[in-house]
Design an enzyme around this catalytic site. Structure first.
Site, short mmCIF file in Angstrom:
data_model
loop_
_atom_site.label_atom_id
_atom_site.label_comp_id
_atom_site.label_asym_id
_atom_site.label_seq_id
_atom_site.Cartn_x
_atom_site.Cartn_y
_atom_site.Cartn_z
NE ARG A 103 -3.99 0.38 1.95
CZ ARG A 103 -4.98 0.51 2.29
NH1 ARG A 103 -5.17 1.04 3.62
NH2 ARG A 103 -6.05 -0.37 1.79
CG HIS A 130 -8.44 0.10 -2.85
ND1 HIS A 130 -7.61 -0.89 -2.67
CD2 HIS A 130 -8.97 0.36 -1.81
CE1 HIS A 130 -8.04 -1.22 -1.23
NE2 HIS A 130 -8.90 -0.52 -0.89
CD GLN A 133 -13.28 -1.82 -1.09
OE1 GLN A 133 -12.38 -1.61 -0.11
NE2 GLN A 133 -14.18 -2.25 -1.04
CG ASP A 224 -13.72 6.26 -0.62
OD1 ASP A 224 -13.29 6.10 0.64
OD2 ASP A 224 -12.45 6.10 -1.38
CB CYS A 264 -14.34 1.16 0.22
SG CYS A 264 -13.78 2.99 0.22
NE ARG A 292 -10.66 -5.51 0.10
CZ ARG A 292 -9.63 -4.43 0.65
NH1 ARG A 292 -10.31 -3.31 0.86
NH2 ARG A 292 -8.49 -4.45 0.46
N1 CP Z 1 -11.28 -0.42 2.36
C1 CP Z 1 -10.04 -0.41 2.76
O1 CP Z 1 -8.99 -0.73 1.94
O2 CP Z 1 -10.00 -0.42 3.91
P1 CP Z 1 -8.65 -0.22 4.67
O3 CP Z 1 -8.18 1.05 4.48
O4 CP Z 1 -9.08 -0.42 6.36
O5 CP Z 1 -7.69 -1.39 4.55
N1 NVA Z 2 -10.11 6.70 -0.93
C1 NVA Z 2 -9.42 6.28 0.56
C2 NVA Z 2 -9.83 4.74 0.32
C3 NVA Z 2 -9.44 3.97 1.73
C4 NVA Z 2 -9.63 2.62 1.78
C5 NVA Z 2 -8.09 6.43 0.61
O1 NVA Z 2 -7.33 6.46 -0.39
O2 NVA Z 2 -7.73 6.85 1.66
#
Ligand code: CP
Ligand code: NVA
Length: 307
Positions: A103, A130, A133, A224, A264, A292
């Site tokens: 990430r 993502h 997701q 989101d 999400c 997930r």
């Molecule tokens: N939706 C999602 O990716 O959640 P987290 O940021 O908690 O992993």
């Molecule tokens: N758009 C959000 C998604 C979190 C799962 C972010 O990038 O923080």
């Protein structure tokens, strides 16, 4: 399939296969079939430059349930691109473990890891996309509407961000319609629109500035956070810009009665979505989060064991 960096780089057949494997593994789990040898003796390294609940837990639990092991590394331990180049990190890990999930802020770091190493690399969220997701989102659509979700419509109310981009690309590849309702200045960027039309020339993807218009024919209404990780210094301006883009009972009243609500997570309750809607009868947000785990299991089984 060598890596999972974006929906764009995944073919429609591969996407269908990932969903099928995920749903089959979920069926086996529910019927008590333990499938604990698929990833026996395999290790996944997980590198996080940002916080996570769902992604971290679903990947680690997925590795446990498939008989493998997951190792979590925080960004200050690895220093991806600062203590050591992504290139060198990938070359070292390729001789020790069987997969990398990361990430990151910059999407390019994921591409560097994939290019330099010899093991699969998974995008666990970057500033650009993502894709993990989107897999769980599609499974949730299938759970609600059946195996053939072609022609269904997802209305995304909010920022044209990483989550929206992956979902719009997935909708294009699987023949769903996608409508983004956002304030001016938060539309999809030109690079994404170019990738989408190159990948899926006939994608049914449109943008509107009117949330009620977006949800009118929606089968699913999605949102989101208005402030993604790394954008915290824009919190005040974003909250002001998105004030009219909340999913609430009034917006649901403009949608078909059968429409489901997705998010999400994490949700900032009573900002982008109200308590009533998250906890209401149309919400599928928690089953979506649980998916997930199943999505990750399918992905890992395909990438690390060739299922
Ligand atoms: N939706 C999602 O990716 O959640 P987290 O940021 O908690 O992993
Ligand atoms: N758009 C959000 C998604 C979190 C799962 C972010 O990038 O923080």
């Amino acid at each position: 399939m060598q890596h999972f960096l974006s929906i764009n780089q995944t073919t429609t057949d591969e996407l269908q296969h990932l969903l099928n494997v995920a749903i089959e593994l979920r069926r086996q789990r529910r019927t008590g079939d333990p499938h604990r040898t698929i990833l026996a003796h395999k290790t996944l390294v997980m590198i996080f430059e940002k916080p996570s609940l769902r992604t971290r837990v679903s990947f680690e639990q997925a590795m446990i349930e498939l008989g493998g092991h997951a190792m979590m590394l925080r960004s200050n331990e690895v220093g991806l691109g600062s203590r050591e180049s992504a290139d060198d990190v990938a070359r070292v890990l390729s001789g020790m473990v069987h997969g990398i999930m990361a990430r990151t802020f910059e999407h390019e770091k994921l591409e560097e890891l994939a290019a330099a190493g010899t093991i699969p690399v998974i995008n666990a969220l970057s500033d650009r996309s993502h894709p993990c997701q989107a897999l769980a989102d599609l499974i949730t659509m299938i759970d609600e509407f059946g195996r053939d979700i072609t022609g269904r419509t997802i209305a995304f109310i909010g920022d044209g961000n990483n989550v929206a981009r992956s979902l719009a690309m997935a909708c294009g590849k699987l023949g769903l319609k996608f409508v983004l309702a956002c304030p001016r200045g938060y539309e999809f960027d030109d690079d994404f629109l170019a990738r989408l039309s190159a990948s899926v020339p006939d994608a049914d993807c449109r943008t509107t500035y009117d949330p009620a218009d977006a949800v009118r024919e929606a089968d699913a209404i999605y949102t989101d956070t208005w402030v993604s990780m790394g954008q915290e210094d824009q919190t005040a301006s974003r909250r002001a810009d998105f004030a009219d883009y909340q999913i609430n009972d009034a917006l649901l009243a403009a949608a078909p009665a059968h429409a489901i609500v997705l998010h999400c997570l994490p949700a900032y309750r009573n900002l982008e979505i109200t308590d009533e809607v998250i906890d209401g009868t149309q919400s599928r947000i928690f089953p979506q989060a649980h998916n997930r785990l199943h999505a990750q299991k399918g992905l890992l089984a395909v990438l690390l064991a060739g299922l």
